[in-house]
Design a protein around this motif. Structure first.
Motif, PDB file in Angstrom:
ATOM      1  N   PHE A  52       0.812  -1.215   0.000  1.00 17.47           N
ATOM      2  CA  PHE A  52       0.000   0.000   0.000  1.00 17.47           C
ATOM      3  C   PHE A  52       0.849   1.270   0.000  1.00 17.47           C
ATOM      4  CE2 PHE A  52       0.208  -2.023   4.185  1.00 17.47           C
ATOM      5  CZ  PHE A  52       0.919  -1.079   4.910  1.00 17.47           C
ATOM      6  N   ASP A  53       2.142   1.156   0.365  1.00 19.77           N
ATOM      7  CA  ASP A  53       3.017   2.327   0.335  1.00 19.77           C
ATOM      8  C   ASP A  53       3.864   2.373  -0.932  1.00 19.77           C
ATOM      9  OD1 ASP A  53       4.453   0.106   1.055  1.00 19.77           O
ATOM     10  OD2 ASP A  53       5.126   0.886   2.977  1.00 19.77           O
ATOM     11  N   GLY A  54       3.846   1.287  -1.721  1.00 17.40           N
ATOM     12  CA  GLY A  54       4.493   1.299  -3.024  1.00 17.40           C
ATOM     13  C   GLY A  54       5.990   1.463  -3.008  1.00 17.40           C
ATOM     14  N   GLY A  55       6.649   1.080  -1.913  1.00 13.95           N
ATOM     15  CA  GLY A  55       8.089   1.308  -1.861  1.00 13.95           C
ATOM     16  C   GLY A  55       8.913   0.092  -1.527  1.00 13.95           C
ATOM     17  N   GLY A  56       8.257  -0.989  -1.147  1.00 16.53           N
ATOM     18  CA  GLY A  56       9.013  -2.160  -0.728  1.00 16.53           C
ATOM     19  C   GLY A  56       9.616  -1.949   0.644  1.00 16.53           C
ATOM     20  N   PHE A  57       9.020  -2.542   1.664  1.00 12.72           N
ATOM     21  CA  PHE A  57       9.460  -2.304   3.040  1.00 12.72           C
ATOM     22  C   PHE A  57      10.613  -3.197   3.470  1.00 12.72           C
ATOM     23  CE2 PHE A  57       6.861  -6.004   3.586  1.00 12.72           C
ATOM     24  CZ  PHE A  57       7.378  -6.652   4.698  1.00 12.72           C
ATOM     25  N   ARG A 204      10.699   3.623   6.984  1.00 12.77           N
ATOM     26  CA  ARG A 204      11.407   4.826   6.556  1.00 12.77           C
ATOM     27  C   ARG A 204      11.018   5.928   7.535  1.00 12.77           C
ATOM     28  NH1 ARG A 204      12.150   4.516   0.228  1.00 12.77           N
ATOM     29  NH2 ARG A 204      11.713   2.291  -0.103  1.00 12.77           N
ATOM     30  N   SER A 205      11.754   6.018   8.639  1.00 10.98           N
ATOM     31  CA  SER A 205      11.330   6.905   9.708  1.00 10.98           C
ATOM     32  C   SER A 205      12.495   7.294  10.597  1.00 10.98           C
ATOM     33  CB  SER A 205      10.247   6.221  10.551  1.00 10.98           C
ATOM     34  OG  SER A 205       9.932   6.990  11.694  1.00 10.98           O
ATOM     35  N   CYS A 224      16.971   8.516   0.870  1.00  5.90           N
ATOM     36  CA  CYS A 224      15.980   7.645   0.237  1.00  5.90           C
ATOM     37  C   CYS A 224      14.757   8.443  -0.218  1.00  5.90           C
ATOM     38  CB  CYS A 224      15.556   6.533   1.199  1.00  5.90           C
ATOM     39  SG  CYS A 224      14.361   7.047   2.470  1.00  5.90           S
ATOM     40  N   ASP A 225      13.928   7.790  -1.015  1.00  7.63           N
ATOM     41  CA  ASP A 225      12.639   8.347  -1.416  1.00  7.63           C
ATOM     42  C   ASP A 225      11.678   8.212  -0.237  1.00  7.63           C
ATOM     43  OD1 ASP A 225      10.226   9.044  -2.574  1.00  7.63           O
ATOM     44  OD2 ASP A 225      10.101   7.253  -3.854  1.00  7.63           O
ATOM     45  N   LEU A 261       9.929  18.259   3.224  1.00  6.68           N
ATOM     46  CA  LEU A 261       8.754  19.014   2.803  1.00  6.68           C
ATOM     47  C   LEU A 261       8.363  18.698   1.362  1.00  6.68           C
ATOM     48  CD1 LEU A 261       9.465  22.483   4.445  1.00  6.68           C
ATOM     49  CD2 LEU A 261       7.619  20.902   5.029  1.00  6.68           C
ATOM     50  N   ASP A 262       9.345  18.356   0.529  1.00  6.80           N
ATOM     51  CA  ASP A 262       9.011  18.023  -0.856  1.00  6.80           C
ATOM     52  C   ASP A 262       8.116  16.793  -0.910  1.00  6.80           C
ATOM     53  OD1 ASP A 262      11.064  16.451   0.127  1.00  6.80           O
ATOM     54  OD2 ASP A 262      12.168  16.362  -1.772  1.00  6.80           O
ATOM     55  N   ALA A 263       8.466  15.749  -0.155  1.00 10.66           N
ATOM     56  CA  ALA A 263       7.656  14.535  -0.135  1.00 10.66           C
ATOM     57  C   ALA A 263       6.315  14.785   0.550  1.00 10.66           C
ATOM     58  CB  ALA A 263       8.411  13.411   0.566  1.00 10.66           C
ATOM     59  N   LEU A 264       6.305  15.588   1.603  1.00  4.55           N
ATOM     60  CA  LEU A 264       5.062  15.896   2.315  1.00  4.55           C
ATOM     61  C   LEU A 264       4.071  16.593   1.382  1.00  4.55           C
ATOM     62  CD1 LEU A 264       4.729  17.460   5.857  1.00  4.55           C
ATOM     63  CD2 LEU A 264       3.350  18.294   3.965  1.00  4.55           C
TER      64      LEU A 264
END
Length: 420
Positions: A52-57, A204-205, A224-225, A261-264
């Protein structure tokens, strides 16, 4: 460097030196990502962790586990706590994936014009967020909701949900291990929670470097993205509001948002951002003390000078980038509201009122009264004084201040007196 952790209680020393054989046998072995994935599946009876997050955890999970084992210097309680945290996050991923399969309409839930509180740590973000939570018009996630969001909370039983006690036991462990921790940063299941807890579901935190020594993971995280972290965050909000009817006015908070902020804004194009500012010398002294204390609950070998120096470098970069962003004027100033910690101390309700006015809202009498009552019930220093200094970490205040001079001048951030 003069910083030292407060003396641990005897039970803490006994556990960490292996005086409780059952705990040593259960938690003394190395962390293993595949074992953790298997245990989470066994605990829940579920198998699909979802995308659901599309990033591969799994990549960040494995990087984190490797860093914890090779760099973390974990004691037994540290191994226990990080193991429980990772298992909880994996269980929540499994539960979220099932929730979305059973109720795909969750992803259609609108998250409209969320307000994010951010700024460097120790600048008043937590008290501002807590005050905003007193306004019935706002929806602020409580700790238990971000840590255990599935199933969606039922408004009729939100105050008595059994997950509250479960999460409270987890969050209160740090205060049990570290005497005086509540004076630095009180935690509880019914208190507002930072967004890093929801982002951690994507692994990613900044929640992980904030608790554990994981420099290789932190370096990966910095480049990272962060899109998957914000997508996981959004799914959690959608689940939490699923039973509430009309979309709520979300008010959210985390200092690390300032660096992403860009990702937010990509995830929430209509977001509004309240940024708090404080003398960087005070910020970094307080932050060094807080993080060193947290790390010392998980490790008997904390290099406090290294930790504080890392934070100086990190926030010098974050605040320089935020200053450049605002100076460039590429994002409309109406998106941001800036406030000073010094002004908040003098007139907290005036600060909230100015924030509301900036974003076209009015602070009504009911919300104002609730906020005033909250302040009266929680005077500064309620849990004791938090003493700290940059010098405790071998850092020179004048040298640190020079690195933040442009930021401090641009936002007219006043210097604070007292120990530097």
């Amino acid at each position: 460097m003069t910083w030292q952790p407060a003396p641990a209680d005897p039970w803490v020393r006994d556990v960490n030196r292996g005086a409780v054989p059952l705990l040593s046998a259960e938690y003394g072995h190395p962390l293993d990502a595949d074992e953790l994935l298997g245990e989470a599946r066994a605990r829940t009876g579920l198998d699909d962790f979802g995308d659901f997050d599309g990033g591969g955890f799994e990549e960040p999970l494995r990087l984190l586990v490797h860093a914890l084992e090779t760099e973390g210097r974990l004691n037994l309680l540290g191994r226990y706590e990080v193991r429980q945290q990772i298992l909880r996050l994996l269980e929540v991923r499994l539960q979220l994936a099932r929730q979305l399969r059973d109720d795909p309409g969750v992803l259609d839930e609108p998250v409209t014009a969320p307000l994010f509180v951010t700024g460097a740590p120790r600048t008043g973000t937590s008290i501002l967020h807590a005050l905003l939570s007193r306004d019935p018009a706002n929806r602020v996630p409580e700790s238990w909701e971000f840590l255990r969001p599935v199933p969606p909370p039922d408004p009729a039983t939100r105050d008595t949900d059994p997950r509250i006690a479960l999460v409270d036991r987890e969050l209160r462990l740090t205060a049990m291990i570290a005497p005086g921790f509540d004076a630095m940063h009180e935690r509880g299941a019914r208190m507002p929670k930072e967004c890093i807890s929801a982002q951690a579901i994507a692994f990613r935190s900044e929640d992980f470097p904030g608790k554990f020594r994981v420099p290789s993971y932190a370096a990966w995280l910095a480049s990272c993205d962060m899109g998957p972290a914000y997508r996981a965050h959004r799914v959690v909000l959608q689940v939490l509001q699923r039973r509430t009817g009309a979309p709520p006015q979300w008010v959210l908070k985390a200092p690390p948002h300032l660096g992403t902020l860009d990702a937010l804004l990509a995830a929430y194009p209509d977001a509004r951002v309240a940024v708090t500012h404080r003398d960087p010398v005070k910020v970094l002294g307080s932050l060094g003390s807080l993080l060193a204390t947290i790390h010392a609950t998980h490790s008997d070998d904390v290099d406090a000078a290294e930790l504080a120096g890392t934070q100086v470098d990190f926030y010098a970069d974050v605040l320089a980038r935020y200053t450049a962003l605002r100076r460039a004027g590429k994002i409309d100033d109406t998106v941001f509201h800036d406030s000073h910690y010094a002004d908040f101390l003098t007139d907290p309700l005036g600060t909230v009122e100015a924030l509301y006015a900036h974003f076209g809202r009015t602070l009504d009498d009911g919300a104002r009264s609730a906020m005033a009552g909250y302040l009266a019930d929680r005077p500064r220093g309620k849990h004791g004084a938090h003493s700290y200094s940059l010098a405790d970490f071998g850092l020179d205040a004048a040298a640190v201040r020079a690195r933040f001079a442009d930021y401090q001048e641009y936002f007219a951030v006043p210097e604070e007196g007292g120990r530097a």
